[in-house]
Design a protein around this motif. Structure first.
Motif, PDB file in Angstrom:
ATOM      1  N   LEU A   1      -0.219   3.263   7.946  1.00 46.71           N
ATOM      2  CA  LEU A   1       0.612   4.447   8.316  1.00 46.71           C
ATOM      3  C   LEU A   1       0.757   4.840   9.551  1.00 46.71           C
ATOM      4  O   LEU A   1       2.206   5.475   9.384  1.00 46.71           O
ATOM      5  CB  LEU A   1      -0.314   5.518   7.254  1.00 46.71           C
ATOM      6  CG  LEU A   1       0.437   5.621   5.676  1.00 46.71           C
ATOM      7  CD1 LEU A   1      -0.895   6.235   5.363  1.00 46.71           C
ATOM      8  CD2 LEU A   1       1.795   5.438   5.478  1.00 46.71           C
ATOM      9  N   VAL A   2      -0.192   4.410  10.543  1.00 46.78           N
ATOM     10  CA  VAL A   2       0.000   5.584  12.165  1.00 46.78           C
ATOM     11  C   VAL A   2       1.078   4.202  12.980  1.00 46.78           C
ATOM     12  O   VAL A   2       2.111   4.692  13.142  1.00 46.78           O
ATOM     13  CB  VAL A   2      -1.060   5.601  12.447  1.00 46.78           C
ATOM     14  CG1 VAL A   2      -0.973   5.576  13.628  1.00 46.78           C
ATOM     15  CG2 VAL A   2      -2.109   6.139  12.200  1.00 46.78           C
ATOM     16  N   SER A   3       1.148   3.384  12.217  1.00 50.73           N
ATOM     17  CA  SER A   3       1.766   2.176  13.336  1.00 50.73           C
ATOM     18  C   SER A   3       3.298   2.523  12.144  1.00 50.73           C
ATOM     19  O   SER A   3       4.138   2.177  13.263  1.00 50.73           O
ATOM     20  CB  SER A   3       1.654   0.631  12.365  1.00 50.73           C
ATOM     21  OG  SER A   3       0.286   0.444  13.156  1.00 50.73           O
ATOM     22  N   LEU A   4       3.275   2.946  11.265  1.00 47.91           N
ATOM     23  CA  LEU A   4       5.074   3.580  11.028  1.00 47.91           C
ATOM     24  C   LEU A   4       5.505   4.129  11.493  1.00 47.91           C
ATOM     25  O   LEU A   4       6.058   4.460  11.519  1.00 47.91           O
ATOM     26  CB  LEU A   4       4.883   2.766   9.285  1.00 47.91           C
ATOM     27  CG  LEU A   4       4.459   2.543   8.627  1.00 47.91           C
ATOM     28  CD1 LEU A   4       4.761   2.153   7.158  1.00 47.91           C
ATOM     29  CD2 LEU A   4       5.535   0.813   8.630  1.00 47.91           C
ATOM     30  N   TRP A   5       4.637   5.502  11.468  1.00 48.52           N
ATOM     31  CA  TRP A   5       5.183   6.459  12.437  1.00 48.52           C
ATOM     32  C   TRP A   5       5.179   6.108  13.693  1.00 48.52           C
ATOM     33  O   TRP A   5       6.283   6.758  14.614  1.00 48.52           O
ATOM     34  CB  TRP A   5       3.588   7.715  12.784  1.00 48.52           C
ATOM     35  CG  TRP A   5       3.900   8.471  11.308  1.00 48.52           C
ATOM     36  CD1 TRP A   5       2.810   8.758  10.354  1.00 48.52           C
ATOM     37  CD2 TRP A   5       4.705   9.500  11.163  1.00 48.52           C
ATOM     38  NE1 TRP A   5       3.106   9.216   9.952  1.00 48.52           N
ATOM     39  CE2 TRP A   5       4.855  10.147   9.881  1.00 48.52           C
ATOM     40  CE3 TRP A   5       6.147   9.898  11.306  1.00 48.52           C
ATOM     41  CZ2 TRP A   5       5.283  10.810   8.978  1.00 48.52           C
ATOM     42  CZ3 TRP A   5       6.789  11.628  11.223  1.00 48.52           C
ATOM     43  CH2 TRP A   5       5.943  11.674   9.609  1.00 48.52           C
ATOM     44  N   CYS A   6       5.014   5.470  14.541  1.00 47.52           N
ATOM     45  CA  CYS A   6       4.623   4.561  15.712  1.00 47.52           C
ATOM     46  C   CYS A   6       5.916   4.460  15.846  1.00 47.52           C
ATOM     47  O   CYS A   6       7.207   4.134  17.469  1.00 47.52           O
ATOM     48  CB  CYS A   6       3.698   3.763  16.259  1.00 47.52           C
ATOM     49  SG  CYS A   6       1.968   4.573  16.652  1.00 47.52           S
ATOM     50  N   ILE A   7       6.871   3.407  14.622  1.00 47.38           N
ATOM     51  CA  ILE A   7       8.175   2.704  14.636  1.00 47.38           C
ATOM     52  C   ILE A   7       9.405   3.170  14.428  1.00 47.38           C
ATOM     53  O   ILE A   7      10.396   2.765  14.747  1.00 47.38           O
ATOM     54  CB  ILE A   7       7.638   0.644  14.462  1.00 47.38           C
ATOM     55  CG1 ILE A   7       7.886   1.794  12.963  1.00 47.38           C
ATOM     56  CG2 ILE A   7       6.812   0.662  14.827  1.00 47.38           C
ATOM     57  CD1 ILE A   7       8.150   0.299  12.378  1.00 47.38           C
ATOM     58  N   GLN A   8       9.045   4.491  14.462  1.00 41.48           N
ATOM     59  CA  GLN A   8      10.206   5.377  13.848  1.00 41.48           C
ATOM     60  C   GLN A   8      11.056   5.082  15.297  1.00 41.48           C
ATOM     61  O   GLN A   8      11.344   4.862  16.242  1.00 41.48           O
ATOM     62  CB  GLN A   8       9.829   7.001  14.369  1.00 41.48           C
ATOM     63  CG  GLN A   8       8.736   7.782  12.816  1.00 41.48           C
ATOM     64  CD  GLN A   8      10.072   7.136  11.326  1.00 41.48           C
ATOM     65  OE1 GLN A   8      11.218   7.558  11.024  1.00 41.48           O
ATOM     66  NE2 GLN A   8       9.097   6.094  11.210  1.00 41.48           N
TER      67      GLN A   8
END
Length: 142
Positions: free
Chosen positions: A91-98
């Motif tokens: 989840l954190v990574s998906l926020w990072c790759i916006q």
């Protein structure tokens, strides 16, 4: 910055497409997110050897699993504690790759999210540069 440098797949979109945004510390947040996704998945973020095109771009594949609340089907998950940690990292990574740099968290916020509880994390919007919307179990498309 005169020339874009970095590894394909880890370079933030604004580095090669200026109308998305300007290169900033948020560009490094994007690269960090892609690196963590690769570590969690145990594979590179692009796998050209799969038959199903929805599995080629790992961030899209894992996003669909999270979005549909499906089993992550990742190696080395031993128990519920591991499952929770990995979901948090995803989840954190998906926020990072916006795609839009302003939608990405700061590294300070990334640390807070990783130290926090997984239940407090929301599923981020699907990154704009992700693959088309198809089921992860759909038939191969060529």
């Amino acid at each position: 910055m005169l020339v874009a440098r970095g590894t394909i797949g880890y370079i933030a979109p604004e580095v090669f497409c200026r109308n998305i945004g300007v290169v900033s510390y948020k560009s490094d947040v994007y690269s960090f997110g892609m690196l963590v996704l690769e570590m969690v998945g145990g594979r590179k973020n692009i796998n050209v050897e799969v038959e199903c095109t929805s599995e080629i771009y790992f961030p899209y594949w894992i996003y669909k699993r999270i979005e549909l609340n499906e089993e992550l089907a990742l190696r080395n998950i031993m128990d519920d504690s591991d499952r929770e940690k990995i979901k948090k990292m995803i989840l954190v990574s998906l926020w990072c790759i916006q795609t839009n740099p302003s939608d990405r968290p700061t590294m300070h916020r990334v640390v807070e999210m990783l130290e926090g509880n997984v239940e407090t994390l929301q599923v981020p919007p699907k990154p704009f540069l992700s693959s088309p919307s198809v089921s992860p179990h759909s038939s191969p498309s060529h």
